[in-house]
Design a protein around this motif. Structure first.
Motif, mmCIF file in Angstrom:
data_model
loop_
_atom_site.group_PDB
_atom_site.id
_atom_site.type_symbol
_atom_site.label_atom_id
_atom_site.label_comp_id
_atom_site.label_asym_id
_atom_site.label_seq_id
_atom_site.Cartn_x
_atom_site.Cartn_y
_atom_site.Cartn_z
ATOM 1 N N GLU A 19 23.463 -59.180 158.326
ATOM 2 C CA GLU A 19 22.382 -58.728 157.659
ATOM 3 C C GLU A 19 22.726 -56.980 157.345
ATOM 4 O O GLU A 19 22.430 -56.710 156.411
ATOM 5 C CB GLU A 19 21.270 -58.717 158.588
ATOM 6 N N ASN A 20 23.146 -56.382 158.343
ATOM 7 C CA ASN A 20 23.486 -54.905 157.818
ATOM 8 C C ASN A 20 24.889 -54.674 157.924
ATOM 9 O O ASN A 20 25.566 -53.895 158.465
ATOM 10 C CB ASN A 20 22.912 -54.021 159.170
ATOM 11 N N TRP A 21 25.605 -55.634 157.412
ATOM 12 C CA TRP A 21 27.075 -55.360 157.061
ATOM 13 C C TRP A 21 27.442 -55.582 155.821
ATOM 14 O O TRP A 21 27.423 -56.638 155.191
ATOM 15 C CB TRP A 21 27.727 -56.570 157.893
ATOM 16 N N ASP A 22 28.060 -54.705 155.209
ATOM 17 C CA ASP A 22 28.758 -54.588 153.699
ATOM 18 C C ASP A 22 30.085 -55.265 153.856
ATOM 19 O O ASP A 22 30.698 -54.791 154.535
ATOM 20 C CB ASP A 22 28.500 -53.315 153.069
ATOM 21 N N GLY A 23 30.319 -55.983 152.951
ATOM 22 C CA GLY A 23 31.817 -56.610 152.934
ATOM 23 C C GLY A 23 32.830 -55.775 152.923
ATOM 24 O O GLY A 23 33.843 -55.881 153.355
ATOM 25 N N ASP A 54 24.302 -47.853 157.729
ATOM 26 C CA ASP A 54 23.965 -48.479 156.712
ATOM 27 C C ASP A 54 22.413 -49.118 156.996
ATOM 28 O O ASP A 54 21.619 -49.008 155.759
ATOM 29 C CB ASP A 54 24.761 -49.879 156.525
ATOM 30 N N ALA A 55 22.060 -49.272 158.010
ATOM 31 C CA ALA A 55 20.887 -49.911 158.448
ATOM 32 C C ALA A 55 19.911 -48.849 158.059
ATOM 33 O O ALA A 55 18.699 -48.896 157.554
ATOM 34 C CB ALA A 55 20.678 -50.349 159.551
ATOM 35 N N GLY A 61 15.948 -47.502 151.510
ATOM 36 C CA GLY A 61 15.858 -48.370 149.928
ATOM 37 C C GLY A 61 17.133 -47.536 149.342
ATOM 38 O O GLY A 61 17.039 -47.818 148.153
ATOM 39 N N GLN A 62 18.288 -47.231 150.074
ATOM 40 C CA GLN A 62 19.309 -46.764 149.878
ATOM 41 C C GLN A 62 20.344 -47.571 150.118
ATOM 42 O O GLN A 62 20.363 -48.244 151.007
ATOM 43 C CB GLN A 62 19.556 -45.095 149.940
ATOM 44 N N CYS A 63 21.674 -47.420 149.388
ATOM 45 C CA CYS A 63 22.946 -48.147 149.782
ATOM 46 C C CYS A 63 23.775 -46.747 149.989
ATOM 47 O O CYS A 63 23.658 -45.874 149.537
ATOM 48 C CB CYS A 63 23.238 -48.867 148.698
ATOM 49 N N TRP A 64 24.673 -47.228 151.087
ATOM 50 C CA TRP A 64 25.923 -45.894 151.462
ATOM 51 C C TRP A 64 26.615 -45.483 150.084
ATOM 52 O O TRP A 64 27.061 -44.519 150.142
ATOM 53 C CB TRP A 64 26.704 -46.629 152.301
ATOM 54 N N THR A 65 26.707 -46.372 149.042
ATOM 55 C CA THR A 65 27.549 -45.948 147.989
ATOM 56 C C THR A 65 26.475 -45.033 146.799
ATOM 57 O O THR A 65 27.105 -44.507 146.058
ATOM 58 C CB THR A 65 27.936 -47.243 147.043
ATOM 59 N N GLU A 70 20.599 -35.201 150.519
ATOM 60 C CA GLU A 70 19.719 -35.081 151.272
ATOM 61 C C GLU A 70 19.764 -36.133 152.312
ATOM 62 O O GLU A 70 19.179 -36.178 153.434
ATOM 63 C CB GLU A 70 18.425 -34.939 150.725
ATOM 64 N N ASP A 71 20.034 -37.535 151.792
ATOM 65 C CA ASP A 71 20.045 -38.563 152.835
ATOM 66 C C ASP A 71 21.079 -38.509 153.978
ATOM 67 O O ASP A 71 20.536 -38.673 154.944
ATOM 68 C CB ASP A 71 20.099 -39.972 151.741
ATOM 69 N N ILE A 72 22.082 -38.105 153.337
ATOM 70 C CA ILE A 72 23.179 -37.947 154.285
ATOM 71 C C ILE A 72 22.972 -37.010 155.413
ATOM 72 O O ILE A 72 23.301 -36.927 156.471
ATOM 73 C CB ILE A 72 24.699 -37.863 153.614
ATOM 74 N N GLN A 73 22.498 -35.796 154.883
ATOM 75 C CA GLN A 73 22.068 -34.539 155.595
ATOM 76 C C GLN A 73 21.327 -35.088 156.806
ATOM 77 O O GLN A 73 21.325 -34.517 157.875
ATOM 78 C CB GLN A 73 21.928 -33.583 154.733
ATOM 79 N N GLU A 74 20.352 -35.727 156.266
ATOM 80 C CA GLU A 74 18.985 -36.085 157.067
ATOM 81 C C GLU A 74 19.385 -36.970 158.230
ATOM 82 O O GLU A 74 19.173 -36.845 159.365
ATOM 83 C CB GLU A 74 17.888 -36.532 156.514
ATOM 84 N N TYR A 75 20.463 -37.726 157.904
ATOM 85 C CA TYR A 75 20.799 -38.854 158.964
ATOM 86 C C TYR A 75 21.561 -37.937 159.995
ATOM 87 O O TYR A 75 21.562 -38.164 161.169
ATOM 88 C CB TYR A 75 21.827 -39.859 158.183
ATOM 89 N N LEU A 76 22.659 -37.139 159.548
ATOM 90 C CA LEU A 76 23.537 -36.330 160.304
ATOM 91 C C LEU A 76 22.520 -35.522 161.251
ATOM 92 O O LEU A 76 22.834 -35.218 162.466
ATOM 93 C CB LEU A 76 24.576 -35.446 159.452
ATOM 94 N N GLN A 77 21.674 -34.942 160.639
ATOM 95 C CA GLN A 77 20.578 -33.967 161.353
ATOM 96 C C GLN A 77 19.922 -34.745 162.680
ATOM 97 O O GLN A 77 19.898 -34.097 163.649
ATOM 98 C CB GLN A 77 19.556 -33.502 160.353
ATOM 99 N N GLN A 78 19.459 -35.948 162.245
ATOM 100 C CA GLN A 78 18.927 -36.795 163.004
ATOM 101 C C GLN A 78 19.505 -37.045 164.471
ATOM 102 O O GLN A 78 19.237 -36.889 165.513
ATOM 103 C CB GLN A 78 18.178 -37.974 162.590
ATOM 104 N N VAL A 79 21.053 -37.253 164.083
ATOM 105 C CA VAL A 79 21.882 -37.688 165.069
ATOM 106 C C VAL A 79 22.428 -36.258 165.960
ATOM 107 O O VAL A 79 22.298 -36.312 167.189
ATOM 108 C CB VAL A 79 23.245 -38.191 164.540
ATOM 109 N N ARG A 80 22.310 -35.178 165.189
ATOM 110 C CA ARG A 80 22.697 -34.044 166.010
ATOM 111 C C ARG A 80 21.302 -33.545 166.748
ATOM 112 O O ARG A 80 21.431 -33.034 168.065
ATOM 113 C CB ARG A 80 22.839 -32.784 165.119
#
Length: 325
Positions: A19-23, A54-55, A61-65, A70-80
């Motif tokens: 389900e959460n795996w892009d080929g 990816d999940a 509602g986004q895809c990694w491609t 701002e999406d990438i930055q928000e994800y990394l900020q949450q991890v940090r």
């Protein structure tokens, strides 16, 4: 013929895995493993990081491609903000490698400036390396009157005697054991090196090896179910990393210590250094390409430095002049 990446087994179902795996992630992992020779553990960690990333994007509602800066930055900020600094470095490395590969394969181009995050100011935790006396206590904990205890003792002795990585010791095959107490193993980055060990480790490995087939049969496995030296008494025939880590942590708790398989690698290097081994020798035994990497594995203590000064400095109390002629 195009290779397909098979998802490692986990506790979830196959549908949940896909389900959460892009080929395309599979193509990325295959390229990385074949070109750089990364270990199965590293590939597994990459897979988990990619699925989590990816999940998280799919919830927006986004895809990694098509992810925005701002999406990438928000994800990394949450991890940090919620995970350790080492986890941040690991996830950031995974995402950078993914987008670098995507750019090379004309899938998507992401500017490198998007893949940065301000790190928290922190003091790097210094690994507490057990003393040789504490290691001796640890080695004597397994009940060697049982098959499981023999295996545990053999694993601990071999880890401490060689300083091998967890992935390296788990990948040892039966045919690699030789009478000269040495192993030719394939380390990180598919770099081959020779590993030597002493009589104590050889003795316990021999004791365990005599019980190995019985362990497989007792667990319901065929005696030829795996060629790996160390076997499991669970559903997997081959000894798994989570079992290795759990075993070491369990024995360590009985001594009120916190240890991991990697701690024993640090102890191996530190105790060699304390015993007078040259750094270059330690580098070769650890399988490091750079000497600076080996120095990280050595926990120097003030008393060690004081002893070195007393012995080797002309003003030292125990100094003895060395004359070549």
């Amino acid at each position: 013929m195009k290779m397909t990446y098979v998802l490692p087994q986990t506790g979830s179902t196959e549908n949940e895995e896909q389900e959460n795996w892009d080929g395309r992630f599979g193509d990325f992992l295959i390229d990385l493993q074949t070109q750089e020779g990364l270990t199965d553990l590293t590939i597994r960690q990459l897979q988990l990081h990619l699925r989590a990333y990816d999940a998280w994007l799919k919830e927006l509602g986004q895809c990694w491609t098509s992810a925005r800066r701002e999406d990438i930055q928000e994800y990394l900020q949450q991890v940090r903000d919620h995970r350790s600094a080492s986890t941040l470095r690991s996830k950031l490395w995974s995402i950078r490698r993914l987008y670098a590969w995507a750019g090379e394969n004309s899938i998507v181009t992401v500017p490198s400036c998007w893949l940065t995050v301000a790190r928290r100011s922190y003091e790097r935790k210094r690994m507490v390396v057990p003393s040789s006396r504490q290691l001796q206590q640890l080695l004597e904990l397994p009940d060697t009157s049982t098959d499981k205890g023999l295996r545990d003792r053999a694993v601990l002795e071999l880890l401490y005697a060689t300083g091998m990585r967890a992935a390296e010791i788990l990948s040892i095959k039966l045919h690699q054991l030789v009478k000269d107490r040495c192993l030719r193993i394939m380390g990180k980055g598919q770099v081959e090196r020779l590993v030597v060990y002493g009589e104590e480790a050889a003795y316990w490995v021999a004791q365990y090896k005599a019980k190995r087939q019985g362990m497989l049969q007792a667990a319901g496995h065929s005696v030829i179910a795996t060629q790996q030296l160390f076997v499991s008494m669970g559903k997997h025939a081959a000894y798994q990393y989570f079992e290795l880590r759990r075993m070491i942590c369990g024995y360590a708790r009985r001594l009120n210590m916190k240890l991991t398989p990697h701690t024993l690698r640090h102890a191996f290097a530190t105790h060699l250094y304390q015993g007078g081994a040259a750094l270059r020798t330690i580098q070769l035994l650890l399988g490091h390409a750079q000497l600076t990497t080996s120095t990280i594995y050595i926990s120097r203590k003030v008393e060690d430095d004081q002893k070195m000064i007393r012995t080797h400095h002309p003003r030292g109390e125990s100094y003895k002049p060395y004359r070549r002629w």
